[in-house]
Design an enzyme around this catalytic site. Structure first.
Site, mmCIF file in Angstrom:
data_model
loop_
_atom_site.group_PDB
_atom_site.id
_atom_site.type_symbol
_atom_site.label_atom_id
_atom_site.label_comp_id
_atom_site.label_asym_id
_atom_site.label_seq_id
_atom_site.Cartn_x
_atom_site.Cartn_y
_atom_site.Cartn_z
ATOM 1 N N GLY A 62 3.703 1.657 -1.607
ATOM 2 C CA GLY A 62 4.426 1.790 -2.868
ATOM 3 C C GLY A 62 3.694 2.702 -3.830
ATOM 4 O O GLY A 62 2.548 3.107 -3.603
ATOM 5 N N THR A 113 4.835 -8.140 -18.922
ATOM 6 C CA THR A 113 4.080 -7.789 -20.131
ATOM 7 C C THR A 113 4.749 -8.341 -21.377
ATOM 8 O O THR A 113 4.084 -8.872 -22.271
ATOM 9 C CB THR A 113 3.945 -6.256 -20.236
ATOM 10 N N ALA A 162 0.799 -1.224 0.000
ATOM 11 C CA ALA A 162 0.000 0.000 0.000
ATOM 12 C C ALA A 162 0.831 1.272 0.000
ATOM 13 O O ALA A 162 0.353 2.319 -0.443
ATOM 14 C CB ALA A 162 -0.939 -0.005 1.206
ATOM 15 N N HIS A 192 11.755 0.044 -19.127
ATOM 16 C CA HIS A 192 11.268 0.370 -17.792
ATOM 17 C C HIS A 192 12.339 1.144 -17.030
ATOM 18 O O HIS A 192 13.499 1.221 -17.461
ATOM 19 C CB HIS A 192 10.904 -0.900 -17.016
ATOM 20 N N PHE A 232 -2.363 -4.232 -16.361
ATOM 21 C CA PHE A 232 -3.772 -3.864 -16.229
ATOM 22 C C PHE A 232 -4.179 -2.769 -17.213
ATOM 23 O O PHE A 232 -5.305 -2.299 -17.167
ATOM 24 C CB PHE A 232 -4.055 -3.387 -14.803
ATOM 25 N N LYS A 262 13.331 -1.369 -11.659
ATOM 26 C CA LYS A 262 12.498 -2.561 -11.848
ATOM 27 C C LYS A 262 13.313 -3.807 -11.530
ATOM 28 O O LYS A 262 14.468 -3.930 -11.952
ATOM 29 C CB LYS A 262 11.963 -2.620 -13.282
#
Length: 267
Positions: free
Chosen positions: A14, A167, A12, A156, A129, A160
């Site tokens: 992040g 993806t 939460a 990215h 998403f 990361k």
């Protein structure tokens, strides 16, 4: 209005987690009941996102939070190391997991699917998403039928943790379903510097770029005689993922089994 869905958020504090907390608080069909972060101070979840106090204090232990609040859904944007244990913790309490964290093996997904079906509940593991990213993957699979020579370049930020991205792996899986495996390039080529040709997947290559200042982009490049085709998706803000997360929370309530890929929740 249908029954309010009780939501817990892992990770939460992040950057993605805070966006999820904000989205949940702004949707009247949801009620935030728990917010978890392993290194968090005991702060109200509303404070994290610049909203009034909610009465939900960020806690450190996921299992304790699930046991105390009994949410309907857990949304998890933590890290690959925590992905599997967090999913198992959710299922242990009959909570539907929505995992935006990558790092699951096919064997783990199959085992989680079995657990979900035994309990008669649904779950979702989604590398992305973003509706735009899903369309990029879909269009790439369509193109692969006609342009079998392909490479993927994904970009990215330098913090990361995994490479290649979830993806790009999902895109590669879609492409592989649409074309026969074939090894590309000169059969006698030699990498003068190891890894220069990128990661090998089913005959083609995936290249991972990690740089500060980059958010999330992916380009799928197809080559044929006298022409190339490039399909690219760019994300500029984490808020762009929230319509997808919102849809996933609502759709998972009527799903059974562990679903792999947000595209299965799109009409």
């Amino acid at each position: 209005m249908s029954q309010v869905i009780k939501v817990a958020v892992a990770g939460a504090t992040g950057r993605m987690g805070r966006e999820v907390v904000r989205m949940v608080l702004e949707d009247p069909e949801f009620r935030l009941v728990a917010a978890v972060a392993s290194t968090a101070e005991p702060v109200d979840a509303g404070t994290l996102v610049g909203k009034p106090d909610t009465g939900v204090i960020v806690s450190r232990v996921l299992a304790d939070a699930l046991a105390a609040t009994r949410p309907d859904v857990l949304v998890d944007f933590t890290n690959p190391k925590s992905a599997m244990p967090n999913t198992e913790a959710a299922l242990a309490y009959g909570v539907r997991p929505i995992m935006g964290t990558t790092g699951f093996t096919p064997e783990q997904i199959a085992a989680l699917d079995k657990q979900c079906r035994e309990q008669g509940i649904g779950g979702l593991i989604a590398p992305n998403f973003s509706i735009g990213a899903i369309l990029m993957m879909k269009f790439s699979a369509m193109a692969a039928k006609y342009f079998p020579h392909v490479e993927i370049i994904e970009y990215h930020g330098d913090q990361k943790l995994d490479a290649p991205s979830g993806t790009s792996i999902k895109t590669a899986e879609w492409i592989s379903q649409a074309r026969q495996e074939m090894r590309q390039g000169n059969p006698n080529e030699e990498e003068v510097i190891e890894g220069a040709r990128g990661g090998y997947y089913d005959g083609f290559r995936i290249h991972s770029v990690r740089l500060p200042g980059v958010f999330a982009q992916q380009e799928v490049v197809f080559g044929a005689f006298g022409q190339t085709l490039k399909i690219r998706h760019d994300s500029y803000d984490r808020a762009g993922y929230m319509p997808g997360v919102n849809t996933a929370i609502k759709k998972v309530m009527n799903a059974t089994g562990m679903v792999y890929g947000f595209e299965h929740f799109l009409d």
